[in-house]
Design a protein around this motif. Structure first.
Motif, PDB file in Angstrom:
ATOM      1  N   LEU A 347       0.836  -1.196   0.000  1.00  0.00           N
ATOM      2  CA  LEU A 347       0.000   0.000   0.000  1.00  0.00           C
ATOM      3  C   LEU A 347       0.870   1.245   0.000  1.00  0.00           C
ATOM      4  N   ILE A 348       0.237   2.358  -0.254  1.00  0.00           N
ATOM      5  CA  ILE A 348       0.855   3.671  -0.116  1.00  0.00           C
ATOM      6  C   ILE A 348      -0.091   4.506   0.730  1.00  0.00           C
ATOM      7  N   TRP A 349       0.401   4.991   1.826  1.00  0.00           N
ATOM      8  CA  TRP A 349      -0.437   5.858   2.652  1.00  0.00           C
ATOM      9  C   TRP A 349      -0.625   7.204   1.941  1.00  0.00           C
ATOM     10  N   SER A 350      -1.841   7.693   1.963  1.00  0.00           N
ATOM     11  CA  SER A 350      -2.142   8.963   1.291  1.00  0.00           C
ATOM     12  C   SER A 350      -1.268  10.088   1.829  1.00  0.00           C
ATOM     13  N   ALA A 351      -1.074  10.111   3.145  1.00  0.00           N
ATOM     14  CA  ALA A 351      -0.282  11.185   3.747  1.00  0.00           C
ATOM     15  C   ALA A 351       1.155  11.170   3.239  1.00  0.00           C
ATOM     16  N   ASP A 352       1.723   9.973   3.043  1.00  0.00           N
ATOM     17  CA  ASP A 352       3.090   9.875   2.522  1.00  0.00           C
ATOM     18  C   ASP A 352       3.176  10.406   1.095  1.00  0.00           C
ATOM     19  N   LEU A 353       2.199  10.047   0.279  1.00  0.00           N
ATOM     20  CA  LEU A 353       2.192  10.513  -1.100  1.00  0.00           C
ATOM     21  C   LEU A 353       2.047  12.030  -1.158  1.00  0.00           C
ATOM     22  N   LEU A 354       1.166  12.574  -0.324  1.00  0.00           N
ATOM     23  CA  LEU A 354       0.938  14.017  -0.327  1.00  0.00           C
ATOM     24  C   LEU A 354       2.144  14.793   0.191  1.00  0.00           C
ATOM     25  N   ALA A 355       2.963  14.143   0.995  1.00  0.00           N
ATOM     26  CA  ALA A 355       4.182  14.791   1.475  1.00  0.00           C
ATOM     27  C   ALA A 355       5.248  14.869   0.392  1.00  0.00           C
ATOM     28  N   GLU A 356       5.113  14.063  -0.654  1.00  0.00           N
ATOM     29  CA  GLU A 356       6.123  14.002  -1.712  1.00  0.00           C
ATOM     30  C   GLU A 356       5.688  14.669  -3.011  1.00  0.00           C
ATOM     31  N   VAL A 357       4.387  14.715  -3.246  1.00  0.00           N
ATOM     32  CA  VAL A 357       3.872  15.193  -4.530  1.00  0.00           C
ATOM     33  C   VAL A 357       2.902  16.341  -4.267  1.00  0.00           C
ATOM     34  N   PRO A 358       2.969  17.433  -5.031  1.00  0.00           N
ATOM     35  CA  PRO A 358       2.032  18.538  -4.841  1.00  0.00           C
ATOM     36  C   PRO A 358       0.581  18.056  -4.844  1.00  0.00           C
ATOM     37  N   ARG A 359      -0.183  18.597  -3.924  1.00  0.00           N
ATOM     38  CA  ARG A 359      -1.542  18.116  -3.706  1.00  0.00           C
ATOM     39  C   ARG A 359      -2.405  18.149  -4.961  1.00  0.00           C
ATOM     40  N   ASP A 360      -2.355  19.214  -5.724  1.00  0.00           N
ATOM     41  CA  ASP A 360      -3.191  19.289  -6.921  1.00  0.00           C
ATOM     42  C   ASP A 360      -2.851  18.187  -7.920  1.00  0.00           C
ATOM     43  N   LEU A 361      -1.583  17.811  -7.998  1.00  0.00           N
ATOM     44  CA  LEU A 361      -1.202  16.748  -8.930  1.00  0.00           C
ATOM     45  C   LEU A 361      -1.711  15.399  -8.448  1.00  0.00           C
ATOM     46  N   VAL A 362      -1.662  15.170  -7.132  1.00  0.00           N
ATOM     47  CA  VAL A 362      -2.225  13.936  -6.584  1.00  0.00           C
ATOM     48  C   VAL A 362      -3.715  13.875  -6.855  1.00  0.00           C
ATOM     49  N   ARG A 363      -4.427  14.947  -6.560  1.00  0.00           N
ATOM     50  CA  ARG A 363      -5.871  14.970  -6.769  1.00  0.00           C
ATOM     51  C   ARG A 363      -6.207  14.753  -8.246  1.00  0.00           C
ATOM     52  N   PHE A 364      -5.440  15.394  -9.124  1.00  0.00           N
ATOM     53  CA  PHE A 364      -5.733  15.256 -10.549  1.00  0.00           C
ATOM     54  C   PHE A 364      -5.498  13.834 -11.020  1.00  0.00           C
ATOM     55  N   TYR A 365      -4.376  13.226 -10.629  1.00  0.00           N
ATOM     56  CA  TYR A 365      -4.080  11.872 -11.095  1.00  0.00           C
ATOM     57  C   TYR A 365      -5.103  10.871 -10.543  1.00  0.00           C
ATOM     58  N   LEU A 366      -5.476  11.008  -9.274  1.00  0.00           N
ATOM     59  CA  LEU A 366      -6.489  10.114  -8.711  1.00  0.00           C
ATOM     60  C   LEU A 366      -7.833  10.318  -9.400  1.00  0.00           C
ATOM     61  N   ALA A 367      -8.151  11.557  -9.747  1.00  0.00           N
ATOM     62  CA  ALA A 367      -9.392  11.810 -10.487  1.00  0.00           C
ATOM     63  C   ALA A 367      -9.343  11.169 -11.865  1.00  0.00           C
ATOM     64  N   LEU A 368      -8.224  11.330 -12.549  1.00  0.00           N
ATOM     65  CA  LEU A 368      -8.082  10.813 -13.915  1.00  0.00           C
ATOM     66  C   LEU A 368      -8.163   9.289 -13.941  1.00  0.00           C
ATOM     67  N   THR A 369      -7.639   8.649 -12.909  1.00  0.00           N
ATOM     68  CA  THR A 369      -7.585   7.181 -12.883  1.00  0.00           C
ATOM     69  C   THR A 369      -8.581   6.580 -11.902  1.00  0.00           C
ATOM     70  N   ALA A 370      -9.548   7.345 -11.466  1.00  0.00           N
ATOM     71  CA  ALA A 370     -10.505   6.885 -10.451  1.00  0.00           C
ATOM     72  C   ALA A 370     -11.215   5.599 -10.902  1.00  0.00           C
ATOM     73  N   PRO A 371     -11.380   4.639  -9.993  1.00  0.00           N
ATOM     74  CA  PRO A 371     -12.034   3.366 -10.340  1.00  0.00           C
ATOM     75  C   PRO A 371     -13.554   3.490 -10.307  1.00  0.00           C
ATOM     76  N   GLU A 372     -14.085   4.234 -11.252  1.00  0.00           N
ATOM     77  CA  GLU A 372     -15.507   4.564 -11.218  1.00  0.00           C
ATOM     78  C   GLU A 372     -16.390   3.428 -11.731  1.00  0.00           C
ATOM     79  N   PHE A 373     -15.989   2.781 -12.808  1.00  0.00           N
ATOM     80  CA  PHE A 373     -16.822   1.759 -13.422  1.00  0.00           C
ATOM     81  C   PHE A 373     -16.134   0.391 -13.478  1.00  0.00           C
ATOM     82  N   GLN A 374     -14.843   0.362 -13.240  1.00  0.00           N
ATOM     83  CA  GLN A 374     -14.086  -0.882 -13.217  1.00  0.00           C
ATOM     84  C   GLN A 374     -12.808  -0.651 -12.430  1.00  0.00           C
ATOM     85  N   ARG A 375     -12.132  -1.732 -12.076  1.00  0.00           N
ATOM     86  CA  ARG A 375     -10.888  -1.605 -11.343  1.00  0.00           C
ATOM     87  C   ARG A 375      -9.866  -0.846 -12.185  1.00  0.00           C
ATOM     88  N   THR A 376      -9.155   0.059 -11.563  1.00  0.00           N
ATOM     89  CA  THR A 376      -8.079   0.780 -12.231  1.00  0.00           C
ATOM     90  C   THR A 376      -6.826   0.660 -11.366  1.00  0.00           C
TER      91      THR A 376
END
Length: 543
Positions: A347-376
């Motif tokens: 796993l990757i803890w969200s807090a660890d990722l946010l400490a390394e990557v700018p928040r807007d980029l994390v939010r954008f990438y998670l939005a772009l790859t969100a598992p809305e209709f199938q596993r991503t």
């Protein structure tokens, strides 16, 4: 009540306080609920976005045993971590409400009233029992085989197919804390909520609401309605949880899933107080006469609970409470091609990722790859390459192009827009609106729309003629109007950019795409991320 004045309550699935939120959690209900709540707020709607920790789940007990701590200590540390993570992600939540005496009183009042109204039934049921430990098993305390899809499952409901497995239905049961402890069966009397008695009202509700649901969740509801609906435990012979107040079931606790609705009501009241919007009864915002739009965000593995059990818990109170307009349900988010797993440290803890990557980029990438209709799938390498190539570079190229296009423009005077520019801005708005509104809410398409408009506006910037040539393909006012429209509709995802521009006095209110003039402003730049090799590994191998 006009749509703009209608209050909204957005509930993200209550996180179990047996650990922090990893990236799989965040890419599911918590980011989606936040973006939807931010969109509603941007339209002028009063909105409360909230959740609370699910402290009484049996998973707290099993996880505490595995980590060599006590359930109470695990709850305390986990709640603090979850709250910090939600804040680090920039959600609109005003914090996590305390699970205190007021919380317990809310839960007890809710179920006591149902008991007094005769909504519960006393049943003799057959329960798995750890012979040596002397413990009745349920939910996180028991594992085995799902009787429906035959995959590995915990008790209560199958994570894979979503079907419930109450009481003795789980095949090959094992005590999760000690798999070597023999499991036998014992009969006990417990109180249950008979969902079959609500079939007619459930069928009517689903006929009107599930057209707004995503296909997989809708399919599961259809499967559940095609068979007799199960009895839901209300009390259970256990020790971790709220003591049941009923004389028929002495020395039992409330089954933890029964808490979800009063917990959500309590959380809404607590958040409203923090926002200065409350002062009445705890359930005031959930009362049907308030007319609130209620929307749940949760994972597929919780469709049975959030989509059926919790609905019956509301219906059992008659017409007192509002019912959800929709359940926005996500699938699983994998990590490097495999399911997130706390027990395997995959796993990757969200807090660890946010400490390394700018928040807007994390939010954008998670939005772009969100598992809305199938596993991503989440990949740290892909986060870097995709956000760099598809967002940061074209975004900053547009910022440079806009700055170049406006050289010589008087920044003190608003620039006029043309009918063509206003028409293009309105078309952009419609594409975003379709992404943010029910029933077709989708983070993925919203992120893709941002990417599409970046490319289009880059070409528009190249075509601007600041000399006022009437035959020029684009006017500077149109460029700024359309750029501001993009920023306004990207702001629910790119929260730091939105906050930065608002602080600089840029009007990001929705509905300004028809403006006949637009003030000159600076299009902001996005920070960059770094490749995995340039930062410490984020895969957790120690927690």
């Amino acid at each position: 009540m006009s749509d703009k004045a209608r209050p909204a309550i957005v509930i993200a699935a209550t996180p179990t306080s047996n650990g922090d939120l990893h990236v799989g959690h965040m890419a599911g209900p918590y980011l989606s609920g936040d973006v939807y709540a931010r969109y509603l707020r941007a339209t002028g709607r009063p909105v409360i976005y909230t959740t609370c920790t699910d402290d009484n789940q049996s998973y707290v007990v099993s996880t505490a045993h595995r980590r060599g701590t006590t359930p109470a200590e695990l709850v305390e540390t986990s709640t603090a971590k979850i709250e910090r993570t939600l804040a680090a992600m920039g959600t609109l939540m005003v914090g996590l409400p305390p699970i205190d005496e007021r919380y317990e009183r809310t839960v007890l009042d809710y179920v006591t009233e149902l008991h007094a109204a005769g909504r519960f039934r006393l049943r003799t049921v057959r329960l798995p029992y750890a012979k040596n430990a002397g413990v009745y098993l349920y939910d996180g305390l028991v594992s085995g085989t799902c009787p429906v899809c035959m995959s590995g499952s915990s008790g209560g409901a199958c994570e894979n197919c979503g079907h419930p497995n109450n009481f003795d239905e789980l095949l090959d049961p094992r005590y999760s804390v000690d798999p070597a402890d023999p499991v036998v069966y014992r009969e006990r009397q417990i109180l249950v909520l008979p969902m079959e008695e609500y079939r007619e009202r459930l069928s009517a509700y689903y006929a009107s609401r599930t057209p707004r649901w995503r296909p997989h969740a809708k399919q599961l509801i259809g499967e559940l309605l095609a068979r007799p609906l199960p009895d839901v435990p209300v009390t259970f012979p256990g020790t971790w949880g709220i003591k049941a107040p009923f004389t028929e079931t002495p020395d039992q606790i409330l089954y933890p899933w029964i808490e979800a609705m009063p917990a959500s009501i309590y959380s809404t009241w607590w958040a409203a107080n923090r926002l200065g919007r409350s002062g009445g009864a705890v359930d005031e915002h959930w009362r049907a006469e308030q007319g609130a739009e209620l929307v749940y965000f949760h994972g597929f593995d919780n469709v049975y609970h959030w989509g059926l059990v919790d609905l019956v818990m509301l219906l059992a109170h008659g017409d007192r409470y509002t019912t959800p307009e929709a359940n926005v349900c996500n699938e699983f988010y994998d990590l490097e091609g495999e399911k997130f797993s706390t027990s395997r440290n995959h796993l990757i803890w969200s807090a660890d990722l946010l400490a390394e990557v700018p928040r807007d980029l994390v939010r954008f990438y998670l939005a772009l790859t969100a598992p809305e209709f199938q596993r991503t799938n989440f990949s740290r390498d892909q986060l870097h390459s995709v956000t760099t190539r598809r967002l940061v570079e074209p975004w900053n190229a547009l910022a440079d192009a806009i700055a170049l296009a406006l050289v010589g423009v008087d920044a003190a005077e608003p620039l006029p827009t043309t009918e063509a520019g206003r028409r293009r801005a309105a078309a952009m708005v419609e594409r975003f609106r379709l992404c943010y509104e029910l029933p077709h809410f989708t983070l993925g398409r919203a992120a893709e729309t941002v990417i599409t408009q970046l490319g289009r506006l880059r070409l528009l910037a190249d075509a601007v003629d600041v000399r006022g040539n009437g035959n020029a393909p684009a006017a500077p006012g149109d460029l700024l109007l359309e750029a501001r429209t993009l920023l306004s509709w990207a702001a629910p995802i790119l929260v730091d950019i939105g906050d930065q521009l608002t602080a600089e006095g840029v009007d990001l209110a929705l509905g300004t795409e028809g403006a006949t003039s637009v003030p000159v402003f600076r299009f902001p730049r996005l920070p960059a991320t770094t490749a995995t090799a340039q930062s410490r590994p984020l895969l957790d191998s120690a927690r």
